[in-house]
Design a protein around this motif. Structure first.
Motif, mmCIF file in Angstrom:
data_model
loop_
_atom_site.group_PDB
_atom_site.id
_atom_site.type_symbol
_atom_site.label_atom_id
_atom_site.label_comp_id
_atom_site.label_asym_id
_atom_site.label_seq_id
_atom_site.Cartn_x
_atom_site.Cartn_y
_atom_site.Cartn_z
ATOM 1 N N ARG A 35 28.271 59.932 61.613
ATOM 2 C CA ARG A 35 28.332 60.919 62.697
ATOM 3 C C ARG A 35 27.341 60.593 63.803
ATOM 4 O O ARG A 35 27.640 60.781 64.981
ATOM 5 C CB ARG A 35 28.079 62.322 62.141
ATOM 6 C CG ARG A 35 29.268 62.831 61.367
ATOM 7 C CD ARG A 35 29.183 64.286 61.057
ATOM 8 N NE ARG A 35 30.462 64.741 60.549
ATOM 9 C CZ ARG A 35 30.734 65.991 60.231
ATOM 10 N NH1 ARG A 35 29.812 66.916 60.367
ATOM 11 N NH2 ARG A 35 31.909 66.328 59.781
ATOM 12 N N PRO B 236 40.058 66.302 65.839
ATOM 13 C CA PRO B 236 39.579 65.007 66.345
ATOM 14 C C PRO B 236 40.683 63.960 66.456
ATOM 15 O O PRO B 236 40.696 63.187 67.413
ATOM 16 C CB PRO B 236 38.541 64.559 65.311
ATOM 17 C CG PRO B 236 38.293 65.712 64.448
ATOM 18 C CD PRO B 236 39.460 66.609 64.538
ATOM 19 N N VAL C 39 34.766 60.042 68.511
ATOM 20 C CA VAL C 39 35.347 61.281 67.972
ATOM 21 C C VAL C 39 35.825 61.054 66.536
ATOM 22 O O VAL C 39 35.640 61.904 65.663
ATOM 23 C CB VAL C 39 36.501 61.778 68.879
ATOM 24 C CG1 VAL C 39 37.302 62.893 68.219
ATOM 25 C CG2 VAL C 39 35.970 62.261 70.205
ATOM 26 N N ASN D 195 31.925 67.391 71.793
ATOM 27 C CA ASN D 195 31.793 67.103 70.355
ATOM 28 C C ASN D 195 30.352 66.793 70.000
ATOM 29 O O ASN D 195 29.867 67.169 68.925
ATOM 30 C CB ASN D 195 32.682 65.914 69.981
ATOM 31 C CG ASN D 195 34.146 66.263 70.113
ATOM 32 O OD1 ASN D 195 34.651 67.113 69.398
ATOM 33 N ND2 ASN D 195 34.818 65.619 71.052
ATOM 34 N N SER E 278 39.270 69.844 60.796
ATOM 35 C CA SER E 278 38.344 68.716 60.951
ATOM 36 C C SER E 278 39.087 67.391 61.039
ATOM 37 O O SER E 278 38.527 66.388 61.465
ATOM 38 C CB SER E 278 37.353 68.676 59.785
ATOM 39 O OG SER E 278 38.064 68.579 58.584
ATOM 40 N N PRO F 68 35.600 72.863 71.777
ATOM 41 C CA PRO F 68 35.299 72.864 70.339
ATOM 42 C C PRO F 68 35.006 74.256 69.790
ATOM 43 O O PRO F 68 35.394 74.549 68.655
ATOM 44 C CB PRO F 68 34.075 71.952 70.213
ATOM 45 C CG PRO F 68 33.602 71.676 71.560
ATOM 46 C CD PRO F 68 34.668 72.020 72.527
ATOM 47 N N ALA G 105 34.236 62.922 63.112
ATOM 48 C CA ALA G 105 35.057 63.758 62.234
ATOM 49 C C ALA G 105 34.912 63.379 60.765
ATOM 50 O O ALA G 105 35.475 64.049 59.904
ATOM 51 C CB ALA G 105 36.514 63.630 62.653
ATOM 52 N N SER H 152 41.295 62.422 70.027
ATOM 53 C CA SER H 152 40.976 61.028 70.324
ATOM 54 C C SER H 152 42.222 60.265 70.768
ATOM 55 O O SER H 152 42.151 59.456 71.700
ATOM 56 C CB SER H 152 40.300 60.337 69.136
ATOM 57 O OG SER H 152 41.064 60.506 67.993
#
Lengths: 135, 146
Positions: B108, A93, A130, B89, A89, B22, A134, A97
């Motif tokens: 988020r 990202p 992103v 994502n 995680s 992903p 995360a 990114s």
């Protein structure tokens, strides 16, 4: 598993080196494969003319393609190595990114793409997005 | 011939580029979590890890990603494909919220909005940099003495 976010914390430079290895290898790999695919041309049209075998032959006979795959393989093993030491995680990202920004820079200077304000804004927005996603 | 505007099939290929990455990364993570820590001094378990089921599934998804990614790069710029691929994502986050009923924090949601705006930005523009035709060479040919 805690993450070393300060340069004074042990493990910070190791984490930074792992992320940097993924970013540099994947940027080199993506720029080289993009150059290879540009030199080949529209793969859909090649497949329509020569069939699937002809399209595959056009790709695998391009030397840039193999150099690109070599760097992408290095990036893949760097990613495997990193997720064994840090949570995915964070690794996925962070590397994804940063790669967006390095790719935009590399595309401008090596592939001579027209990276205009619209594309820069998109790269930066997706990069920040992103990062937020995360957390 | 590359097209500045994308066809539905080309959007589908960009969608595959987005979703396979992903999902593949998640499979790799699950596979690697079951292994002991790997060091540079003893890297051989990393090779053995390639033959475990989750890693195989992850690799299969990443091969699907690579095939669609190469196809996309043959008719679009790298600086167009990369931000567009970031939309994956958002897809994963929305799937986890509506399908797995996971909670999505305010941060988020902000990330989802930013990525969506970024992808919207890049999708509005041309997918390929138009290279100028070699005008100078053709003019020279025309003016050259017969």
């Amino acid at each position: 598993m805690t993450l070393p976010f300060s340069a004074l914390q042990p493990g910070f430079w190791a984490a930074a080196a792992m992320i940097a290895a993924i970013v540099l290898c994947s940027t080199a790999g993506e720029v080289l494969t993009a150059a290879a695919m540009k030199s080949i041309g529209d793969i859909d049209e090649i497949r329509a003319r020569l069939g699937l075998k002809g399209a595959i032959r056009a790709v695998v006979t391009c030397p840039f393609f193999f150099l690109g795959v070599f760097f992408l393989a290095l990036a893949f093993f760097s990613l495997l190595f990193s997720v064994n030491h840090m949570p995915v995680s964070f690794v996925a990202p962070a590397s994804a990114s940063l790669t967006l920004v390095t790719n935009a820079i590399a595309a401008k200077f090596f592939l001579h793409e027209n990276v205009d304000r619209r594309r820069w804004s998109a790269a930066v927005l997706v990069c920040i997005g992103v990062y937020f996603l995360a957390h | 011939m590359a097209h500045a505007r994308l066809s539905p099939r080309q959007y589908l290929i960009l969608g595959l580029v987005s979703v396979c990455t992903p999902l593949g990364d998640s499979c790799l993570s699950r596979g690697m979590a079951h292994l002991p820590p790997i060091t540079l001094a003893h890297p051989f378990p990393l090779i053995a890890a390639v033959f475990t089921p989750w890693i195989i599934l992850g690799i299969a998804l990443l091969i699907g990603y690579f095939a669609s990614y190469l196809t996309a790069l043959s008719w679009a710029d790298l600086s167009f494909v990369m931000p567009a691929a970031g939309f994956g994502n958002v897809v994963i986050a929305l799937l986890s919220h509506f399908w797995l009923h996971e909670t999505i924090s305010l941060e988020r949601w902000a990330g989802i909005v930013l990525i969506t705006i970024g992808v919207g930005f890049v999708a509005q523009g041309p997918s390929l940099t138009e290279k100028p035709a070699p005008v100078a060479a053709s003019i020279q040919d025309e003016v050259a003495p017969q």
